[in-house]
Design an enzyme around this catalytic site. Structure first.
Site, PDB file in Angstrom:
ATOM      1  N   ASP A   1     -14.519  11.386  11.469  1.00 40.10           N
ATOM      2  CA  ASP A   1     -13.526  10.441  10.957  1.00 40.10           C
ATOM      3  C   ASP A   1     -12.183  11.171  10.933  1.00 40.10           C
ATOM      4  O   ASP A   1     -12.138  12.395  10.823  1.00 40.10           O
ATOM      5  CB  ASP A   1     -13.889   9.953   9.548  1.00 40.10           C
TER       6      ASP A   1
ATOM      7  N   ARG B   1       0.819  -1.216   0.000  1.00 37.73           N
ATOM      8  CA  ARG B   1       0.000   0.000   0.000  1.00 37.73           C
ATOM      9  C   ARG B   1       0.857   1.272   0.000  1.00 37.73           C
ATOM     10  O   ARG B   1       0.545   2.230  -0.684  1.00 37.73           O
ATOM     11  CB  ARG B   1      -0.911   0.012   1.220  1.00 37.73           C
TER      12      ARG B   1
END
Ligand code: SAM
Length: 295
Positions: free
Chosen positions: A155, A46
């Protein structure tokens, strides 16, 4: 002059155990993330994309870049790369049944008696969770907006919060919404295959960025907190602190909902009793409450 970073092939950037440990320490310190050694290949696959995007060719260089002033956004890119935003409307439907049957009747009564009512979707990703809360609440309490009733949705990732605020989804993404709710709250928009949640639903929700592993800029209590599939990324110590902090921010009889593979452990278990699958009601105990508020 335009500069395009050269292609980096898998395996081209060295990633030593020390590099992994430095990244894991940073992720733990800043975000409470728990990166086990077994995640090294995933982290590499990633993050090498992020290095490529920044034109950086070594992990030590990337790690020093991350801690430079003005690189806040890169830290968000890091957390996006290390966690997932997977979410869906009415995910774990049993939680919404518990909300409807066991919490909303009290919420309605309290709101009508002039009390402040707050729900929190902590780690809300692109918004399906807070919008599902809003639809469930408005089904039973259509006049909620006339009272002091709000949903907070937070978030850590600013990009995902912006998506949540806009509230646009594909036909596949709105699949979990019942036809009845869809006809009430979801509008087809001109863009192909796109739908947007109605402004009446959005009005009930406040979207904000918040790192759960940092100071929280509010002191009020919540009647229900949904923090599902977020703490799974944290080490046990961080999880236990978080459960206790949630507990301190629940009204007496408030309910905490967590993800299907998560469990409340640590000191919060003294104040929370299970009321169903991964849902916990705060048991009123004013002495304990006061002690925890001081801590
Ligand atoms: C898998 S999603 C869960 C979304 C939703 N709660 C659900 O269950 O469908 C996890 C979310 O947690 C957020 N997250 C990860 N670490 C966080 C932190 N330290 N503080 C706040 N949010 C965090 C991620 O950005 C991501 O959007």
């Amino acid at each position: 002059m335009n500069f395009s970073p050269p292609e980096i092939k898998q395996g081209e950037i060295p990633f030593s155990d020390d590099d992994f440990r430095s990244l894991a320490n940073l992720a733990k310190l800043q975000f409470g993330l728990n990166l086990a050694e077994s995640k090294k290949p995933l982290v590499y696959s990633r993050l090498s994309k992020r290095l490529k995007a920044r034109g950086v060719f070594s992990f030590p260089e990337y790690i020093s870049l991350l801690v430079k002033p003005g690189e806040e956004n890169e830290k968000f890119e890091l957390i996006s790369a290390l966690t997932t935003n997977v979410t869906s409307f009415f995910r774990e439907i049993h939680h919404f049944k518990t909300l409807e049957e066991e919490i909303i009747p009290d919420i309605i009564e309290n709101a009508k008696n002039g009390r402040r009512v707050r729900l929190w979707s902590a780690g809300c990703s692109a918004g399906p969770e807070p919008y599902s809360l809003a639809m469930t609440l408005l089904k039973a309490f259509p006049e909620a907006k006339e009272y002091d009733v709000r949903i907070l949705a937070t978030d850590i990732d600013p990009k995902i919060i912006e998506r949540a605020r806009i509230g646009r989804y594909t036909a596949e993404e709105i699949d979990g919404i019942s036809p009845d709710f869809r006809s009430k709250w979801i509008n087809k928009i001109a863009e192909k295959n796109s739908f947007e949640v109605s402004s009446n639903l959005k009005k009930l929700i406040t979207f904000n960025e918040l790192n759960l592993v940092s100071e929280w800029p509010f002191s009020g209590s919540f009647d229900a907190i949904f923090c599902r599939n977020v703490a799974i990324y944290f080490d046990q110590e961080t999880q236990q602190k978080l459960w206790q902090k949630f507990c301190n921010h629940l009204t007496s009889n408030g309910v905490l909902f967590i993800g299907h593979s998560e469990r409340v452990t640590g000191s919060a278990t003294r104040q929370l009793e299970g009321i169903g699958i991964t849902s916990y009601r705060k048991v009123s105990n004013s002495a304990e409450d006061c002690k925890n508020r001081r801590e």
